[in-house]
Design an enzyme around this catalytic site. Structure first.
Site, PDB file in Angstrom:
ATOM      1  N   SER A 136       0.834  -1.204   0.000  1.00 27.54           N
ATOM      2  CA  SER A 136       0.000   0.000   0.000  1.00 27.54           C
ATOM      3  C   SER A 136       0.863   1.246   0.000  1.00 27.54           C
ATOM      4  CB  SER A 136      -0.901   0.005   1.242  1.00 27.54           C
ATOM      5  OG  SER A 136      -1.522   1.256   1.432  1.00 27.54           O
ATOM      6  N   TYR A 161      -2.343  -0.319  10.074  1.00 26.78           N
ATOM      7  CA  TYR A 161      -2.538  -0.880   8.737  1.00 26.78           C
ATOM      8  C   TYR A 161      -1.272  -0.734   7.910  1.00 26.78           C
ATOM      9  CZ  TYR A 161      -3.999  -1.105   3.859  1.00 26.78           C
ATOM     10  OH  TYR A 161      -4.086  -1.408   2.517  1.00 26.78           O
TER      11      TYR A 161
END
Length: 342
Positions: A136, A161
């Site tokens: 990501s 995350y």
């Protein structure tokens, strides 16, 4: 034709990747747990598109088989790998969402760390030729140099995350180094488009505007995001899935993007950052309706801007983003109105 496992196949990106693989003639096995992080009916509708597609039903084209399984089920996962003999794995299953990680941290350690470890182990034990996995743009965290480059260190994540995605990159490198398992990590930049996730800004804004509810715009609308249309993301994924990484002949301590292992990391982005206020303007124009805006400060875990350096991806695959933000938002709204009948 290749036999490919796609984890997270009922998710937004996993669905689109699976469909493109089927259309080009691959034999696809899709795995998903169908958790309730967001509307399961949307996930089931995506699956229905995959299992009912003409390509999936044709003996002359690709095929699709769905397996509902949790990646934490090591025995079941190993059995699946040994029985199917996958050539490649495209690992897209994960617990998504930056803000959700603030309140549900253990969901991320389970899905993103243990689930990924189990997948790597299954690949190693069953001699998979290449695993492509989702990272990501969040891993860039507190970095301020733009555009974000894989040559830069990413040691300051701003959310759990992001930290799990950085950990995935490190775990994959270990397996590439120790077991010569070819691994390619993909840092996605703000993916959007039809069949998107309901927790993403475009989905939330569209629904709220059509229902005459106000939308919350963080950082006073000054945030910038390198929005990337889903078709461009899928093109990048497939180009890299077909390109097995080789060890770098001259790895450097000063270049985190080089390695003596069969391992690579790439950014996949639209390369045209858009300010959030402009993003909302385009959406309003497409909907033919003004938004009621609540301007708010920056939220914990958010970053002010993202911008992908995709030079390596362009050099190695010829990748070029094709869909503008105006066209991409238009396609999403058309899909949303048709799917929800509004």
């Amino acid at each position: 034709m290749a036999k490919i496992l796609v984890t997270g196949c009922a998710g937004f990106i996993g669905f689109h990747v699976s469909r493109r693989l089927i259309e080009r003639g691959d034999e696809v096995v899709g795995l998903d747990i169908l958790n309730e992080y967001y509307d399961v009916n949307l996930k089931r509708a995506r699956l229905a598109m995959l299992t009912g597609s003409p390509a999936a039903l044709s003996n002359e084209s690709g095929s699709f088989q769905f397996v509902q399984m949790d990646l934490l089920e090591r025995w079941g996962l190993n059995t699946l790998f040994s029985s199917e003999g996958f050539e490649k794995v495209i690992h897209l299953a994960a617990q998504a969402g930056v803000r959700y990680s603030l309140s549900h941290p253990h969901a991320y350690s389970d899905a993103n760390l243990t689930g990924f470890l189990n997948t790597l182990e299954a690949c190693r034990q069953n001699k998979v030729k290449h695993i492509v996995f989702a990272s990501s743009s969040s891993v860039y965290g507190g970095n301020t140099r733009m555009p974000f480059s894989t040559r830069d260190a990413v040691d300051h994540p701003l959310s759990l995350y992001a930290a799990t995605k950085k950990a995935n990159e490190l775990m994959a490198h270990c397996y590439a180094h120790l077991y010569r398992l070819p691994c390619t990590g993909l840092r996605f930049f703000t993916v959007y488009g039809p069949w998107g996730r309901p927790d993403m800004a475009l989905f939330i804004f569209t629904r709220a505007i059509l229902e005459d509810r106000p939308i919350e715009i963080f950082n006073q609308g000054k945030m910038q995001r390198d929005f990337t249309y889903i078709d461009d993301i899928v093109t990048g994924v497939l180009l890299l899935a077909d390109r097995v990484p080789q060890p770098d002949p001259a790895p450097s301590d000063d270049r985190p993007d080089t390695s003596s292992a069969p391992y690579r990391i790439y950014n996949i982005g639209g390369q045209h950052p858009v300010q959030l206020s402009r993003f909302v303007e385009i959406l309003e124009q497409k909907l033919g309706k003004s938004a009621k805006k609540i301007l708010l400060p920056m939220q914990p875990g958010d970053v002010p801007a993202t911008y992908a350096d995709i030079d390596d991806l362009v050099r190695d695959t010829g990748f070029a983003p094709q869909v503008s933000i105006e066209e991409g938002i238009s396609r999403f709204v058309d899909w949303y109105r048709e799917y929800y009948g509004c």
